[in-house]
Scaffold this active site. Sequence first.
Site, PDB file in Angstrom:
ATOM      1  N   ALA A 157      -4.365  -4.331  -1.745  1.00  9.52           N
ATOM      2  CA  ALA A 157      -3.103  -3.898  -1.152  1.00  9.52           C
ATOM      3  C   ALA A 157      -3.020  -2.385  -1.247  1.00  9.52           C
ATOM      4  O   ALA A 157      -3.853  -1.753  -1.898  1.00  9.52           O
ATOM      5  CB  ALA A 157      -1.922  -4.531  -1.882  1.00  9.52           C
ATOM      6  N   MET A 158      -2.015  -1.811  -0.584  1.00 11.33           N
ATOM      7  CA  MET A 158      -1.851  -0.352  -0.597  1.00 11.33           C
ATOM      8  C   MET A 158      -0.381   0.004  -0.694  1.00 11.33           C
ATOM      9  O   MET A 158       0.449  -0.515   0.054  1.00 11.33           O
ATOM     10  CB  MET A 158      -2.457   0.248   0.674  1.00 11.33           C
ATOM     11  CG  MET A 158      -2.250   1.749   0.811  1.00 11.33           C
ATOM     12  SD  MET A 158      -3.130   2.677  -0.500  1.00 11.33           S
ATOM     13  CE  MET A 158      -2.115   4.149  -0.565  1.00 11.33           C
ATOM     14  N   GLU A 159      -0.104   0.944  -1.595  1.00 12.08           N
ATOM     15  CA  GLU A 159       1.275   1.255  -1.983  1.00 12.08           C
ATOM     16  C   GLU A 159       1.957   2.241  -1.040  1.00 12.08           C
ATOM     17  O   GLU A 159       2.675   3.135  -1.502  1.00 12.08           O
ATOM     18  CB  GLU A 159       1.285   1.807  -3.409  1.00 12.08           C
ATOM     19  CG  GLU A 159       0.620   3.180  -3.599  1.00 12.08           C
ATOM     20  CD  GLU A 159      -0.841   3.145  -4.001  1.00 12.08           C
ATOM     21  OE1 GLU A 159      -1.528   2.157  -3.681  1.00 12.08           O
ATOM     22  OE2 GLU A 159      -1.301   4.123  -4.614  1.00 12.08           O
ATOM     23  N   GLU A 189       1.875  -2.976  -6.748  1.00  9.17           N
ATOM     24  CA  GLU A 189       2.259  -2.054  -5.661  1.00  9.17           C
ATOM     25  C   GLU A 189       3.699  -1.592  -5.841  1.00  9.17           C
ATOM     26  O   GLU A 189       4.021  -0.428  -5.574  1.00  9.17           O
ATOM     27  CB  GLU A 189       2.075  -2.729  -4.300  1.00  9.17           C
ATOM     28  CG  GLU A 189       0.671  -3.272  -4.030  1.00  9.17           C
ATOM     29  CD  GLU A 189      -0.439  -2.275  -4.292  1.00  9.17           C
ATOM     30  OE1 GLU A 189      -0.239  -1.068  -4.038  1.00  9.17           O
ATOM     31  OE2 GLU A 189      -1.515  -2.694  -4.767  1.00  9.17           O
ATOM     32  N   GLU A 240      -3.544   4.362 -11.148  1.00 10.57           N
ATOM     33  CA  GLU A 240      -3.913   2.946 -11.066  1.00 10.57           C
ATOM     34  C   GLU A 240      -3.669   2.214 -12.383  1.00 10.57           C
ATOM     35  O   GLU A 240      -3.208   1.070 -12.400  1.00 10.57           O
ATOM     36  CB  GLU A 240      -5.368   2.794 -10.638  1.00 10.57           C
ATOM     37  CG  GLU A 240      -5.617   3.246  -9.200  1.00 10.57           C
ATOM     38  CD  GLU A 240      -4.642   2.631  -8.213  1.00 10.57           C
ATOM     39  OE1 GLU A 240      -4.064   1.557  -8.504  1.00 10.57           O
ATOM     40  OE2 GLU A 240      -4.422   3.242  -7.147  1.00 10.57           O
TER      41      GLU A 240
HETATM   42 ZN   LIG Z   1      -2.836   0.659  -7.233  1.00 10.60          ZN
END
Ligand SMILES: [Zn+2]
Length: 854
Positions: free
Chosen positions: A267-269, A301, A323
Amino acid sequence: MPGTNLTREEARTRAALLAVDAYEIELDLSSAREGGTFRSTTVVRFTSTEPGASTFIDLVAPAVTEIVLNGRALPLENFADSRIALPGLAAENELRVVADCAYTNTGEGLHRFVDPADGETYLYTQFEVPDARRVFANFEQPDLKATFAFTVTAPAGWVVVSNSPTPEPAGDGDTRVWTFEPTPRMSTYITALIAGPYVGVFDSYDNGAQHVPFGVYCRPSLREFLDADAIFAVTRQGFDYFQEKFDFPYPFAKYDQLFVPEFNAGAMENAGAVTFRDQYVFRSKVTDASYEARAATILHELAHMWFGDLVTMEWWNDLWLNESFATFAEVVCQAESPASQWPHSWTTFANQMKTWAYRQDQLPSTHPIMAEINDLEDVQVNFDGITYAKGASVLKQLVAYVGQDAFFQGVRAYFKRHAWGNTRLADLLGALEEASGRDLRTWSTAWLETAGINVLRPELSVAADGTIESFAVLQEAPALPAGARGEAVLRPHRIAVGLYELVDGKLVRTDRIELDVDGERTAVPQLTGRPRPAVLLLNDDDLSYAKVRLDADSLAVVTAHLGDFADSLPRALCWASAWDMTRDGELATRDYLALALSGLQRESDIGVVQSVQRQVKLALELYADPAWREEGLQRWAAAAQTALHEAPAGSDHQLAWARTLAGAARTDDQLALLAGLLDGSVEIDGLAVDTELRWALLGRLAATGRADEAAIDAELARDNTSSGQEHAATCRAARPTAEAKAAAWASVVESDTLTNYVQEAVIAGFQQPDQRDLLAAYTEKYFASVKQVWETRSHEISQQIIGGLYPSYAVSRATLDATDAWLATADPAPALRRQVVEARAGVERALRAQAADR
Ligand SMILES: [Zn+2]
């Protein structure tokens, strides 16, 4: 020639010179159904501290048609090498760039996907690390924050989502125009655009004073499988937990979560518009471990909305912190939120994250958590187990070291102090020092600036009557692989020691001692004079990051009773320790198999079961003595068959064993069972042979020569979806013929038309450990082509090929020699060298483990 690279020094210089105010970006996506290119117009206002100075703006595009700086047209030749040179800056500047940008099929930039289920086109952006410049001209570095106002022209009837709430579109005819409000100040890499005939489900987060609209989106072909309520429930849990712990309200206007096709990462935030791989919309039965993993990703996320998006790293050297924080936050929320469905999240963390970290930290490419990130190429290969998993493990250790209350107190101060700004590690450590009163300099140097894993061993002396005479924890410096960066050091560890006894057949913790381990030997006088327990477990509760060994008597009890620990976390720690010893050649593969066969019968944690199943398969294929390997594989397949029939009907264990057997079946009897399940002539009570399981069964039948092209085509006709196409590609590449291997190889290496997902599927089918003879010819081909692949393909695509097609199953001195010869003569770029050296380390380790199994 910078190519598409950008050095840290260039970024520093540019940040010192510029302050960026605002972007207005117009994207004309009316061509999306045809593909090719789209018109991108950027107007950016920025100031310069040095009037007259020069700088550059980033853009990756087939063509630029207009560059106007402060009303003056610049020559189009100023666009070269993915940059536009901007000479003669004024104090206040306005730049306009018009370009033709390209849709991609690699998952980088603006990805374009056509769904075979409905023939419709779906777009989404993925910009981390430096790919916003594939969609609009910008100063692509995280510390040049600005506001972004997107105006998007797209086909009528589409849904368009970005960081700001979606406005009512205007216009008539075939297209509409969406004019979004400017975003808050943010970095380029978290801007986003998702467009296409996606379908949405809506809800909101309300707590009296606060109202945040929620949306969950996917393609219409997945809508029937989208369990939006479950996704909203986890999201709400995260909003409650994080807002309380961070004492800072959610910083954006709405929260959309979009499940998109062919997504490279989990996924991407993107701020307020998070994208997820759409395998998280489960179209077949999956085990509870998959739901847990999805919930973890949702929370990860969401945590980034504060840590990463509201407060952002100045440069990519702090990617690890970004992260690690999100990962720590996700796990602690699962462990502690009263709404959590997975309060055993630290078990899952030990089982997966820790295992990943330990593996990565023993590769020749290992590095201190605080890595030197000199340029973009460095960061792109650094999305690794050190950055994500070791970082998060060390953050857990930091929390144990300063105490959780002080940790969150420091975090709250950090968010208030740095909201909407950029930071370095020192800003967080400073806030934690203030909150905890502990000096973190020594801790930080030992943990963040050095590489490798310490080993903790017990030193135990027991009297004839079973009383402990003395107990100490011995610490060893990491055994760093040759060529690894960093110094091998001893570290301060906050650990717990668990004492376990067998009570009514269960291993139950009877006491726990928490202490600071420092130096080579730390005595634990609290244990002197006490009776020796059945098991003494170092690093109980998994507070620190270390390899742990058991004393001989504890090991004997654990080997016989691994499945009998009453709690899941010590079981997971012992499983991890056994796996680690197998990888290190301290436990023979055949003994690991025996341990798994007995322990799995009593392992209730489905995530642990599935990890051990994968590890056993890997151990048998790579670490087993080749002379014994076939016997081991036969025993494993037979055990899977038995377990499948004995598992409770409809249980997750039943599904996990069915999938294991689908990967392991060898005998005529087992393969006939797979074929029978597939054609419906055999049924197992409670086992749903649904779409994904059908493909798993067919995959094994194809790899063993029992399913031909016609059978694969027939299955694809039943499931003519993008996932179906990927599975069919895997099945075709898996067939045990020279022609199938040649076709797979050619489609990946000699052509560049496959999408990221189809290419990954072909590689997965191509690599079959049972087909070592067929694959032997490809070692030479690999080294003949890998450099060109790296030089001509996108980062994502080349990374798949370099790691995926390396002859990992050719465990031999010859493979090492071929690799060394290539390394010595090919003069690979550092990022390419790193990937090949990592792959080589796998073969070297396998050779050692095979010797240990002999
Ligand atoms: Zn991340």
